[in-house]
Design a protein around this motif. Structure first.
Motif, PDB file in Angstrom:
ATOM      1  N   HIS A  40      29.487   4.276  57.819  1.00 27.41           N
ATOM      2  CA  HIS A  40      28.630   3.092  57.899  1.00 27.41           C
ATOM      3  C   HIS A  40      27.155   3.480  57.703  1.00 27.41           C
ATOM      4  N   GLY A  41      26.484   2.792  56.792  1.00 26.76           N
ATOM      5  CA  GLY A  41      25.072   3.040  56.550  1.00 26.76           C
ATOM      6  C   GLY A  41      24.780   4.239  55.658  1.00 26.76           C
ATOM      7  N   ILE A  42      25.805   4.857  55.119  1.00 27.26           N
ATOM      8  CA  ILE A  42      25.630   6.029  54.249  1.00 27.26           C
ATOM      9  C   ILE A  42      26.194   5.668  52.880  1.00 27.26           C
ATOM     10  N   ASP A  43      25.339   5.667  51.871  1.00 27.44           N
ATOM     11  CA  ASP A  43      25.893   5.330  50.552  1.00 27.44           C
ATOM     12  C   ASP A  43      26.613   6.546  49.978  1.00 27.44           C
ATOM     13  N   ASP A  44      27.531   6.279  49.059  1.00 24.49           N
ATOM     14  CA  ASP A  44      28.363   7.343  48.499  1.00 24.49           C
ATOM     15  C   ASP A  44      27.537   8.432  47.824  1.00 24.49           C
ATOM     16  N   ALA A  45      26.439   8.067  47.167  1.00 24.00           N
ATOM     17  CA  ALA A  45      25.607   9.074  46.491  1.00 24.00           C
ATOM     18  C   ALA A  45      25.027  10.058  47.508  1.00 24.00           C
ATOM     19  N   ASP A  46      24.531   9.557  48.641  1.00 24.28           N
ATOM     20  CA  ASP A  46      23.998  10.448  49.674  1.00 24.28           C
ATOM     21  C   ASP A  46      25.103  11.332  50.253  1.00 24.28           C
ATOM     22  N   TYR A  47      26.266  10.754  50.445  1.00 26.86           N
ATOM     23  CA  TYR A  47      27.395  11.508  50.982  1.00 26.86           C
ATOM     24  C   TYR A  47      27.778  12.638  50.029  1.00 26.86           C
ATOM     25  N   VAL A  48      27.887  12.326  48.752  1.00 28.89           N
ATOM     26  CA  VAL A  48      28.232  13.331  47.746  1.00 28.89           C
ATOM     27  C   VAL A  48      27.165  14.423  47.698  1.00 28.89           C
ATOM     28  N   THR A  49      25.909  14.050  47.744  1.00 32.92           N
ATOM     29  CA  THR A  49      24.830  15.038  47.751  1.00 32.92           C
ATOM     30  C   THR A  49      24.955  15.958  48.957  1.00 32.92           C
ATOM     31  N   THR A  50      25.225  15.389  50.114  1.00 32.30           N
ATOM     32  CA  THR A  50      25.385  16.190  51.333  1.00 32.30           C
ATOM     33  C   THR A  50      26.513  17.197  51.177  1.00 32.30           C
ATOM     34  N   LEU A  51      27.645  16.752  50.646  1.00 31.02           N
ATOM     35  CA  LEU A  51      28.770  17.669  50.471  1.00 31.02           C
ATOM     36  C   LEU A  51      28.447  18.763  49.458  1.00 31.02           C
ATOM     37  N   LYS A  52      27.746  18.410  48.394  1.00 30.71           N
ATOM     38  CA  LYS A  52      27.359  19.417  47.403  1.00 30.71           C
ATOM     39  C   LYS A  52      26.415  20.452  48.012  1.00 30.71           C
ATOM     40  N   VAL A  53      25.500  20.006  48.841  1.00 29.89           N
ATOM     41  CA  VAL A  53      24.593  20.928  49.520  1.00 29.89           C
ATOM     42  C   VAL A  53      25.386  21.858  50.445  1.00 29.89           C
ATOM     43  N   LEU A  54      26.308  21.298  51.205  1.00 30.64           N
ATOM     44  CA  LEU A  54      27.123  22.131  52.100  1.00 30.64           C
ATOM     45  C   LEU A  54      27.974  23.118  51.315  1.00 30.64           C
ATOM     46  N   GLN A  55      28.540  22.680  50.198  1.00 30.42           N
ATOM     47  CA  GLN A  55      29.324  23.591  49.367  1.00 30.42           C
ATOM     48  C   GLN A  55      28.466  24.736  48.837  1.00 30.42           C
ATOM     49  N   GLN A  56      27.239  24.433  48.445  1.00 29.10           N
ATOM     50  CA  GLN A  56      26.348  25.494  47.963  1.00 29.10           C
ATOM     51  C   GLN A  56      25.997  26.455  49.085  1.00 29.10           C
ATOM     52  N   MET A  57      25.765  25.935  50.285  1.00 27.94           N
ATOM     53  CA  MET A  57      25.484  26.808  51.424  1.00 27.94           C
ATOM     54  C   MET A  57      26.670  27.731  51.689  1.00 27.94           C
ATOM     55  N   ILE A  58      27.868  27.204  51.563  1.00 26.38           N
ATOM     56  CA  ILE A  58      29.067  28.024  51.753  1.00 26.38           C
ATOM     57  C   ILE A  58      29.108  29.122  50.702  1.00 26.38           C
ATOM     58  N   ARG A  59      28.882  28.771  49.448  1.00 23.66           N
ATOM     59  CA  ARG A  59      28.861  29.775  48.381  1.00 23.66           C
ATOM     60  C   ARG A  59      27.755  30.801  48.623  1.00 23.66           C
ATOM     61  N   ASN A  60      26.610  30.358  49.130  1.00 20.60           N
ATOM     62  CA  ASN A  60      25.491  31.266  49.393  1.00 20.60           C
ATOM     63  C   ASN A  60      25.832  32.307  50.455  1.00 20.60           C
ATOM     64  N   THR A  61      26.810  32.021  51.280  1.00 13.54           N
ATOM     65  CA  THR A  61      27.223  32.984  52.315  1.00 13.54           C
ATOM     66  C   THR A  61      28.355  33.896  51.832  1.00 13.54           C
ATOM     67  N   GLY A  62      28.733  33.740  50.565  1.00 15.11           N
ATOM     68  CA  GLY A  62      29.784  34.588  50.015  1.00 15.11           C
ATOM     69  C   GLY A  62      31.181  34.045  50.193  1.00 15.11           C
ATOM     70  N   ARG A  63      31.288  32.860  50.710  1.00 13.04           N
ATOM     71  CA  ARG A  63      32.599  32.227  50.883  1.00 13.04           C
ATOM     72  C   ARG A  63      32.879  31.298  49.720  1.00 13.04           C
ATOM     73  N   THR A  64      34.112  30.876  49.626  1.00 11.46           N
ATOM     74  CA  THR A  64      34.517  29.930  48.592  1.00 11.46           C
ATOM     75  C   THR A  64      34.549  28.534  49.190  1.00 11.46           C
ATOM     76  N   ALA A  65      33.869  27.616  48.535  1.00 13.09           N
ATOM     77  CA  ALA A  65      33.900  26.210  48.973  1.00 13.09           C
ATOM     78  C   ALA A  65      35.160  25.585  48.407  1.00 13.09           C
ATOM     79  N   ALA A  66      36.062  25.230  49.284  1.00 11.35           N
ATOM     80  CA  ALA A  66      37.359  24.656  48.840  1.00 11.35           C
ATOM     81  C   ALA A  66      37.182  23.285  48.244  1.00 11.35           C
TER      82      ALA A  66
END
Length: 157
Positions: free
Chosen positions: A131-157
Motif C-alpha cells: 500500500h502506498g508503494i508504486d511498482d516502479a519504486d518497488y522494482v527499483t528497491t529490489l534492483k538496489v538490494l540485488q546489486q548490494m548482494i552482488r557487491n558482497t560477492g553473493r549471487t542475487a537469486a
C-alpha cells in the motif's frame, strides 16, 4: 538507532546501514504475513508444506517427501522456530496430507484444494504490504538490494 526514518533527512538516510533496515523490514513483513495467515486458520510453514508437495506448485513431480527432505527443500526460507513435523501433523489431521510406510508425506486431493484456496489470500496480503508503494519504486528497491548482494560477492537469486 531508531525506526523513525521519516524524521531523517535524505542525507541521513543515505548514511544508514542497509542491513539494519532490511533486517527490520524482514521481521516486520514475516510477522505481518504470518499474523494474517493465522487469522485465516493456517500457518506459513503449513502452506509451504502443501506447496512443496504439490505437482501444481513447487514439486516437480508430486512425489512424497520425508520431513528431512522437506526441510532441505525449504532451507533458504524456514525460520529456526518452524517445526515442520508438528505442522505436518496438523495437516495429516485435516486430511490434507497422508504418510506412507516410509515416512513420506503425500498431498491429498483435499490438500491440493486447500493449497489453491490458501494461495488466494496472497494477493490481499501483498496489497496491504505494498500500500502506498508504486511498482516502479518497488522494482527499483529490489534492483538496489540485488546489486548490494552482488557487491558482497553473493549471487542475487
Amino acid at each position: 538507532m531508531t525506526t523513525t526514518a521519516p524524521h531523517l533527512s535524505d542525507a541521513e538516510l543515505a548514511s544508514q546501514p542497509a542491513a539494519y533496515w532490511t533486517g527490520l523490514a524482514y521481521e516486520a513483513l514475516i510477522a505481518f504475513t504470518r499474523a494474517r495467515q493465522a487469522e485465516l486458520g493456517f500457518t506459513q510453514p503449513q502452506f509451504w508444506l502443501l506447496r512443496n508437495l504439490s505437482k501444481n506448485d513447487i514439486s516437480p513431480d508430486g512425489h512424497g517427501m520425508t520431513i528431512p527432505e522437506l526441510r532441505d527443500a525449504m532451507s533458504t526460507y524456514l525460520r529456526p522456530e518452524d517445526d515442520l513435523a508438528a505442522e505436518a501433523e496438523v495437516l495429516l489431521e485435516r486430511g490434507w496430507l497422508t504418510r506412507d510406510g516410509d515416512g513420506r508425506l503425500w498431498l491429498t486431493e483435499a490438500g491440493e484444494e486447500a493449497r489453491v484456496g490458501l494461495k488466494q489470500h496472497g494477493p490481499a496480503i501483498r496489497d496491504r504490504i505494498h500500500h502506498g508503494i508504486d511498482d516502479a519504486d518497488y522494482v527499483t528497491t529490489l534492483k538496489v538490494l540485488q546489486q548490494m548482494i552482488r557487491n558482497t560477492g553473493r549471487t542475487a537469486a
